[in-house]
Design a protein around this motif. Structure first.
Motif, mmCIF file in Angstrom:
data_model
loop_
_atom_site.group_PDB
_atom_site.id
_atom_site.type_symbol
_atom_site.label_atom_id
_atom_site.label_comp_id
_atom_site.label_asym_id
_atom_site.label_seq_id
_atom_site.Cartn_x
_atom_site.Cartn_y
_atom_site.Cartn_z
ATOM 1 N N ASN A 1 13.701 2.218 3.078
ATOM 2 C CA ASN A 1 13.259 2.862 4.319
ATOM 3 C C ASN A 1 12.106 3.822 4.060
ATOM 4 O O ASN A 1 11.138 3.877 4.824
ATOM 5 N N ALA A 2 12.204 4.597 2.976
ATOM 6 C CA ALA A 2 11.129 5.531 2.646
ATOM 7 C C ALA A 2 9.845 4.780 2.301
ATOM 8 O O ALA A 2 8.741 5.190 2.704
ATOM 9 N N LEU A 3 9.968 3.681 1.573
ATOM 10 C CA LEU A 3 8.791 2.899 1.215
ATOM 11 C C LEU A 3 8.134 2.263 2.440
ATOM 12 O O LEU A 3 6.914 2.066 2.469
ATOM 13 N N ASP B 1 6.790 5.856 4.580
ATOM 14 C CA ASP B 1 5.861 6.828 4.004
ATOM 15 C C ASP B 1 4.766 6.144 3.189
ATOM 16 O O ASP B 1 5.029 5.200 2.453
ATOM 17 N N ALA B 2 3.572 6.676 3.280
ATOM 18 C CA ALA B 2 2.510 6.203 2.398
ATOM 19 C C ALA B 2 2.843 6.549 0.953
ATOM 20 O O ALA B 2 2.608 5.751 0.039
ATOM 21 N N THR B 3 3.401 7.741 0.749
ATOM 22 C CA THR B 3 3.802 8.176 -0.586
ATOM 23 C C THR B 3 5.119 8.927 -0.492
ATOM 24 O O THR B 3 5.307 9.757 0.414
ATOM 25 N N SER B 4 6.020 8.639 -1.396
ATOM 26 C CA SER B 4 7.302 9.345 -1.449
ATOM 27 C C SER B 4 7.669 9.584 -2.907
ATOM 28 O O SER B 4 7.038 9.065 -3.820
ATOM 29 N N GLY C 1 0.784 -1.229 0.000
ATOM 30 C CA GLY C 1 0.000 0.000 0.000
ATOM 31 C C GLY C 1 0.811 1.272 0.000
ATOM 32 O O GLY C 1 0.255 2.364 -0.086
ATOM 33 N N HIS C 2 2.135 1.173 0.088
ATOM 34 C CA HIS C 2 3.013 2.340 0.047
ATOM 35 C C HIS C 2 3.574 2.507 -1.359
ATOM 36 O O HIS C 2 3.901 1.522 -2.032
ATOM 37 N N VAL C 3 3.717 3.760 -1.787
ATOM 38 C CA VAL C 3 4.119 4.053 -3.159
ATOM 39 C C VAL C 3 5.271 5.043 -3.179
ATOM 40 O O VAL C 3 5.283 6.015 -2.412
ATOM 41 N N GLN D 1 5.328 12.413 1.421
ATOM 42 C CA GLN D 1 5.809 12.777 2.751
ATOM 43 C C GLN D 1 7.292 13.156 2.748
ATOM 44 O O GLN D 1 7.772 13.809 3.663
ATOM 45 N N GLU D 2 8.020 12.746 1.716
ATOM 46 C CA GLU D 2 9.424 13.144 1.583
ATOM 47 C C GLU D 2 9.876 12.955 0.144
ATOM 48 O O GLU D 2 9.262 12.222 -0.638
#
Length: 321
Positions: A273-275, A278-281, A32-34, A63-64
């Motif tokens: 790590n970002a994936l 964060d929900a979206t990066s 669910g993370h992109v 988010q980043e």
């Protein structure tokens, strides 16, 4: 090797101008993370205006933003950080003993250099005492200017501006490297024998035969032509140049001979790590590392992430279960 016989007319690929869409975004996802990934390219058309509405929208949803991977040297050894980009540095760029290129290069290679130098640099003889690795870079930069291309951080600057406007934090992807006794390292480099003729030869080859393709790649990026980007092979003339430096004993002794592998690891760690976080990066990555069969996104695919190119069907691009 025979001197260059390529004419200016055969190099004239007209570079695009005005507003252009740029490439689409790659979608990397899991649980669910992109992460939206923009492939960067250099050089680009000098007079291109990039249409950034989609980029700004995706950054605003994130988010980043992960910046492109790079090496960060300690402040007191900035010389090595600058050396990675092969600038013209007084004191270290000249051949040991002030030898001239005509004295250190094989005659056929020097003759090819002489023809290309006259075409793109002109009569200036300032580069004739430079080490081949620095002379090659000077020729390359002059040639791309001649072709209407430019090596500037146009993409990164636009992404930074969009993130700043949206209040989205930037995450540098840095490989931090320190060197003990930098003055001694600089002294060692000045007297080191660089095996840089392969770097020099390949750079001349690229200028002589690949300048039109560089313009085609720049056009393909600008217009979002992914089929053309995949079809046009990435030529990394800087690879042998970097290798010439990292093979030096002074680099091995200081743990700087595996930078490429460490930089790859740094980006993959930052991306995973970002994936997870964060929900979206959003991320920047050099285009060849996006599309290569052994590139960074292909490694994420092997790790179980779904990777979808802008022109691919999501089902066909899903990672295996």
């Amino acid at each position: 090797m025979e001197p260059s016989t390529t004419s200016d007319a055969s190099l004239e690929t007209i570079v695009v101008t005005g507003e252009q869409p740029g490439p689409g975004l790659w979608k990397v996802s899991k649980g669910g993370h992109v992460m939206w990934v923009l492939g960067t390219l250099s050089p680009l058309p000098k007079r291109m205006e990039w249409r950034t509405a989609e980029i700004e929208r995706r950054i605003g949803e994130s988010q980043e933003v992960l910046l492109g991977p790079r090496v960060k040297m300690e402040a007191n050894v900035g010389f090595f950080g600058r050396l990675a980009l092969l600038p013209s540095l007084v004191g270290i760029r000249d051949n040991p003993g002030d030898a001239k290129l005509v004295e250190v290069l094989p005659t056929p290679l020097y003759e090819r250099w002489r023809v290309l130098k006259q075409r793109y640099i002109g009569r200036s003889n300032k580069v004739e005492q430079w080490r081949p690795i620095f002379a090659a870079r000077e020729l390359y930069e002059s040639a791309i200017r001649h072709a209407g291309l430019v090596e500037k951080p146009l993409i990164t600057d636009a992404v930074r501006a969009a993130a700043s406007e949206a209040g989205i934090p930037l995450t540098p992807v840095l490989l931090e490297v320190g060197i003990d006794a930098p003055k001694a390292a600089l002294k060692d480099f000045k007297k080191a024998e660089l095996d840089d003729q392969e770097c020099f030869r390949l750079t001349l080859e690229r200028v002589d035969t690949d300048l039109a393709r560089m313009a085609e790649r720049a056009n393909a990026w600008s217009t979002g032509d992914l089929a053309a980007l995949r079809a046009l092979p990435h030529v990394d003339e800087m690879g042998p140049c970097r290798a010439a430096i990292t093979k030096l004993a002074l680099m091995r002794e200081r743990g700087l001979d595996d930078i490429e592998a460490r930089l790859r690891g740094a980006w993959l760690d930052a991306a995973t790590n970002a994936l997870a976080r964060d929900a979206t990066s959003f991320a920047l990555l050099p285009m060849h590392l996006v599309v290569d069969t052994d590139g960074y996104l292909e490694e994420l695919r092997r790790r179980g992430y779904t990777v979808v190119a802008p022109d691919e069907d999501a089902v066909a691009s899903s990672a295996p279960p």
